[in-house]
Design an enzyme around this catalytic site. Structure first.
Site, short mmCIF file in Angstrom:
data_model
loop_
_atom_site.label_atom_id
_atom_site.label_comp_id
_atom_site.label_asym_id
_atom_site.label_seq_id
_atom_site.Cartn_x
_atom_site.Cartn_y
_atom_site.Cartn_z
N THR A 186 41.21 -9.62 60.30
CA THR A 186 42.23 -8.64 59.90
C THR A 186 41.87 -8.17 58.50
O THR A 186 41.22 -8.90 57.76
CB THR A 186 43.60 -9.35 59.92
OG1 THR A 186 44.00 -9.52 61.27
CG2 THR A 186 44.68 -8.58 59.17
N ARG A 214 52.40 -7.77 72.20
CA ARG A 214 52.60 -8.73 71.09
C ARG A 214 52.43 -8.04 69.73
O ARG A 214 51.50 -7.28 69.50
CB ARG A 214 51.60 -9.88 71.23
CG ARG A 214 51.71 -10.94 70.16
CD ARG A 214 50.67 -10.75 69.10
NE ARG A 214 50.67 -11.81 68.10
CZ ARG A 214 50.02 -11.73 66.94
NH1 ARG A 214 49.33 -10.65 66.67
NH2 ARG A 214 50.06 -12.70 66.09
N GLY A 216 52.29 -8.88 65.61
CA GLY A 216 52.17 -9.94 64.61
C GLY A 216 52.86 -9.57 63.31
O GLY A 216 53.76 -8.72 63.28
N ASP A 217 52.43 -10.20 62.23
CA ASP A 217 53.06 -9.99 60.93
C ASP A 217 52.57 -8.74 60.22
O ASP A 217 53.25 -8.22 59.33
CB ASP A 217 52.79 -11.20 60.03
CG ASP A 217 51.29 -11.42 59.84
OD1 ASP A 217 50.54 -11.39 60.85
OD2 ASP A 217 50.85 -11.62 58.69
N THR A 237 47.12 -12.69 56.10
CA THR A 237 46.31 -12.75 57.31
C THR A 237 46.36 -14.15 57.89
O THR A 237 46.44 -15.13 57.13
CB THR A 237 44.84 -12.37 57.03
OG1 THR A 237 44.05 -12.75 58.18
CG2 THR A 237 44.27 -13.07 55.81
N GLY A 238 46.33 -14.25 59.20
CA GLY A 238 46.38 -15.56 59.84
C GLY A 238 47.24 -15.50 61.09
O GLY A 238 47.44 -14.42 61.65
#
Ligand code: ASP
Length: 328
Positions: A186, A214, A216-217, A237-238
């Site tokens: 990312t 989906r 993500g953050d 990121t993660g």
């Protein structure tokens, strides 16, 4: 002289496991340098932090070796769906797009959402349509899909089938650790401009084999991205679910604004929460004085930074150390 500084990341993951071939690592280094150079050039000519982060992230979106726009990971149905967000510390204006499929630079579309000032987060076909209306560059789906991503998904699907087979034929074999989330890539950027304003941007294709819907953050303000001139700018990121559940980027802000934490302690504590929930990851962050940090809990996080009057620093596999500070 007022300091300015820029830091970028190319995703927290496990590059060090040796799964990524040397030529791709070299390409990462080259493209991180190019992104840093572009972003710093904006700041050098007196441009604003928001322009600098959008410009740096766009370069990484155009690169084939990061998980953002071109080169993004594939969802379980083989599609590419892209998320991005930007935030300006000056007035906390923000824009995000999620699950877009055609826009060449999702970070530029996120920026357009910010400029429009109506929605903060726009999803799917509506967001793709806005890109067309605004005349932003779009691409066919083949533009985003790289051969090595197809291969990565094939390996993963094969591994999953093996594990499922192992599970049904023995009493539940442990199997290899899942690859999704390990590779990372990312992208994101944070900047302080010469007028003292902060900004952050993040862009991703999400996680390999994730559900098509989906999110993500990365497109979510307060989770993957945050900027406030009161405190700091953060791009995370993660494993996105854990960043959402710990309101990661806003947690860094809160610790600085209300508890008087330093940037370094605030980012460490926020990452500790991600880890305590069972997640992993990293971030780049910058404070009002131009201090930069780039902590991560994974084996690797490609990253680069430069401050006014300083040299460019570019890391691909190097371990986690303090990123350094801006010239004052
Ligand atoms: N945080 C991103 C997401 O969950 C993925 C990553 O940073 O590797 O979508």
């Amino acid at each position: 002289v007022s300091p300015y500084a820029l830091a970028i990341h190319g995703g927290a993951g496990a590059l060090a496991l040796g799964r990524v071939p040397p030529d791709r690592l070299a390409e990462m280094r080259r493209d991180l340098s190019a992104a840093l150079e572009q972003g710093i050039a904006v700041l050098e000519r007196g441009g604003c932090a928001l322009d600098a982060v959008v410009s740096a992230v766009s370069v990484l979106e155009d690169s084939r070796v990061f998980n953002a726009a071109r080169g993004a990971v594939l969802r379980c149905d083989g599609s590419v769906r892209l998320d991005a967000s930007v935030m300006s510390g000056k007035d906390r204006s923000a824009g995000g797009v999620t699950l877009v499929r055609t826009v060449r630079n999702p970070v530029r579309l996120a920026r357009a959402v910010l400029e429009r000032g109506r929605e903060v987060l726009l999803a799917g076909a509506d967001a793709d349509r806005l890109a067309l209306e605004l005349g932003l560059a779009t691409e066919p789906s083949s533009y985003f899909v790289m051969d090595y991503r197809l291969e990565q998904k094939r390996r993963l699907d094969a591994g999953r089938n093996d594990r499922e087979a192992a599970r049904s034929f023995s009493d539940g074999g442990a199997g290899a650790p899942d690859e999704p989330g390990l590779e990372g890539q990312t992208v994101g950027a944070v900047a302080l401009d010469a007028s003292g304003h902060l900004a952050a941007a993040t862009s991703t294709g999400g996680v390999t084999n994730a559900e098509p819907g989906r999110i993500g953050d990365s497109p979510i303000v307060g989770a993957g991205t945050w900027a406030s001139d009161e405190s700091c700018a953060v791009s995370g990121t993660g494993a996105g679910e854990f960043f959402i559940r710990s309101a990661f980027a806003h947690e860094v802000h809160g610790r600085m604004a209300w508890a008087g934490s330093s940037l370094e302690l605030a980012t460490r504590a926020a990452l500790d929460q991600v880890v305590a929930l069972g997640g992993h990851g990293g971030c780049v962050a910058i404070d009002r004085a131009g201090h930069l940090v780039a902590p991560f809990t994974t084996l690797a996080m490609p990253r680069a930074y430069q401050s006014r009057g300083g040299e460019p620093h570019v890391y691909v596999l190097e371990p986690c150390v303090a990123a350094g500070g801006a010239g004052r």
